[in-house]
Design an enzyme around this catalytic site. Structure first.
Site, mmCIF file in Angstrom:
data_model
loop_
_atom_site.group_PDB
_atom_site.id
_atom_site.type_symbol
_atom_site.label_atom_id
_atom_site.label_comp_id
_atom_site.label_asym_id
_atom_site.label_seq_id
_atom_site.Cartn_x
_atom_site.Cartn_y
_atom_site.Cartn_z
ATOM 1 N N HIS A 1 25.310 -2.866 5.665
ATOM 2 C CA HIS A 1 24.950 -3.638 4.052
ATOM 3 C C HIS A 1 23.767 -2.946 3.590
ATOM 4 O O HIS A 1 24.090 -2.394 2.323
ATOM 5 C CB HIS A 1 24.383 -4.448 4.896
ATOM 6 C CG HIS A 1 25.282 -5.722 4.701
ATOM 7 N ND1 HIS A 1 25.250 -6.428 5.827
ATOM 8 C CD2 HIS A 1 26.449 -5.913 3.780
ATOM 9 C CE1 HIS A 1 26.267 -7.538 5.908
ATOM 10 N NE2 HIS A 1 26.813 -7.280 4.751
ATOM 11 N N ASP B 1 16.752 -6.806 13.638
ATOM 12 C CA ASP B 1 16.458 -6.877 12.281
ATOM 13 C C ASP B 1 15.478 -6.682 11.640
ATOM 14 O O ASP B 1 15.245 -6.274 11.162
ATOM 15 C CB ASP B 1 16.157 -8.105 12.222
ATOM 16 C CG ASP B 1 18.013 -9.016 12.154
ATOM 17 O OD1 ASP B 1 18.742 -8.381 11.934
ATOM 18 O OD2 ASP B 1 17.630 -10.285 12.251
ATOM 19 N N SER C 1 20.088 -4.605 31.929
ATOM 20 C CA SER C 1 20.452 -3.785 32.785
ATOM 21 C C SER C 1 19.902 -2.615 33.091
ATOM 22 O O SER C 1 19.578 -1.367 33.319
ATOM 23 C CB SER C 1 21.251 -3.759 33.593
ATOM 24 O OG SER C 1 22.562 -3.683 33.076
ATOM 25 N N SER D 1 19.465 -14.623 27.776
ATOM 26 C CA SER D 1 19.535 -14.854 26.540
ATOM 27 C C SER D 1 18.572 -14.423 25.751
ATOM 28 O O SER D 1 18.539 -14.128 24.924
ATOM 29 C CB SER D 1 19.737 -16.322 26.575
ATOM 30 O OG SER D 1 20.478 -16.565 27.116
ATOM 31 N N ARG E 1 27.539 -11.006 25.675
ATOM 32 C CA ARG E 1 26.990 -11.257 24.687
ATOM 33 C C ARG E 1 25.729 -10.100 23.871
ATOM 34 O O ARG E 1 25.646 -9.886 22.506
ATOM 35 C CB ARG E 1 26.946 -12.039 24.394
ATOM 36 C CG ARG E 1 26.811 -13.643 25.680
ATOM 37 C CD ARG E 1 26.253 -14.583 25.752
ATOM 38 N NE ARG E 1 25.186 -13.941 27.060
ATOM 39 C CZ ARG E 1 24.149 -14.877 27.739
ATOM 40 N NH1 ARG E 1 24.258 -16.155 27.406
ATOM 41 N NH2 ARG E 1 23.795 -14.503 28.560
ATOM 42 N N ARG F 1 24.654 -5.460 9.732
ATOM 43 C CA ARG F 1 23.745 -5.189 9.070
ATOM 44 C C ARG F 1 23.164 -3.249 8.266
ATOM 45 O O ARG F 1 23.321 -3.798 7.411
ATOM 46 C CB ARG F 1 22.218 -5.390 9.924
ATOM 47 C CG ARG F 1 22.004 -6.530 10.896
ATOM 48 C CD ARG F 1 21.326 -8.206 9.358
ATOM 49 N NE ARG F 1 20.615 -8.471 10.384
ATOM 50 C CZ ARG F 1 21.880 -9.625 10.391
ATOM 51 N NH1 ARG F 1 23.122 -10.005 9.547
ATOM 52 N NH2 ARG F 1 21.088 -11.320 10.855
ATOM 53 N N GLU G 1 18.820 -10.954 24.830
ATOM 54 C CA GLU G 1 20.558 -10.292 23.786
ATOM 55 C C GLU G 1 19.303 -10.980 22.397
ATOM 56 O O GLU G 1 19.673 -10.874 21.542
ATOM 57 C CB GLU G 1 21.326 -12.099 24.048
ATOM 58 C CG GLU G 1 22.388 -11.286 24.991
ATOM 59 C CD GLU G 1 22.738 -12.705 25.779
ATOM 60 O OE1 GLU G 1 22.266 -13.483 25.835
ATOM 61 O OE2 GLU G 1 23.244 -11.771 27.388
#
Length: 197
Positions: free
Chosen positions: A73, A172, A101, A161, A59, A70, A164
């Site tokens: 772009h 971003d 990890s 989660s 993931r 990104r 990620e």
């Protein structure tokens, strides 16, 4: 009398709202501990790189692919490690690797290869003392639980989660900064968007 389905929907709605708040609260706490200067330090490395390679497993790899798009772009020459058209890394290039990890074998070996080739290495990880971070020229530490950890004081979410999600948010923030500095309009960036979908 209220029917059973309406009661269940109301309970489900409350559970979803509670889960959303939990995730947002975790990010609020975590982002206050991410060092903006670690992210800002990547800007010259990205701007000076001939080619930029991004890599992650599972993931985390999906977050790195989103980050590669990104950068594309914004006009950078970007490759995702493992794709069939990705060339060899060389001197003057940059590898950006994500690993919660910092011990994922294939990623550590890729970083070793990059260093031997004369490229620079950036890593996003939870462990600033990990093998990947030790190899890296630049490290962004995201103080989230690793996927093997079950520490609910860090995160109630499952299996990495929070790392990620925070990796994508951190990247971003970097992209937004690069874009603000570069000054292109959204319409100019859109010209580079895939047009064969």
């Amino acid at each position: 009398m209220e029917n059973t389905r309406t009661v269940e929907t109301s309970k489900e709605t409350q559970l979803v709202a509670s889960a959303m708040q939990t995730i947002l609260d975790e990010h609020q706490k975590l982002t206050s501990n991410i060092k903006s200067d670690e992210i800002a330090a990547l800007i010259p490395a990205i701007n000076n790189a001939k080619y930029i390679f991004l890599m992650g497993a599972g993931r985390t790899g999906l977050m790195m692919k989103a980050s590669a798009m990104r950068l594309m772009h914004l006009g950078y020459k970007v490759y995702v490690v493992g794709e069939t058209t990705t060339p060899a890394i060389n001197e003057g290039d940059l590898l950006i690797a994500g690993s919660g990890s910092g011990t994922t074998g294939g990623i550590v070996r890729a970083a070793e290869t990059a260093k031997k080739a004369g490229a620079s290495v950036v890593c996003f990880t939870t462990d600033a003392l990990s093998p990947l971070a030790t190899l890296a020229d630049y490290t962004v530490t995201i103080p989230a639980a690793q996927k093997q950890e079950r520490d609910e004081a860090i995160s109630k979410q499952y299996a990495g989660s929070l790392f990620e999600q925070s990796l994508l948010l951190s990247f971003d923030a970097l992209i937004q900064t690069l874009w603000d500095m570069e000054g292109s309009t959204a319409s100019e960036l859109w010209k580079r968007h895939a047009n064969m979908e």
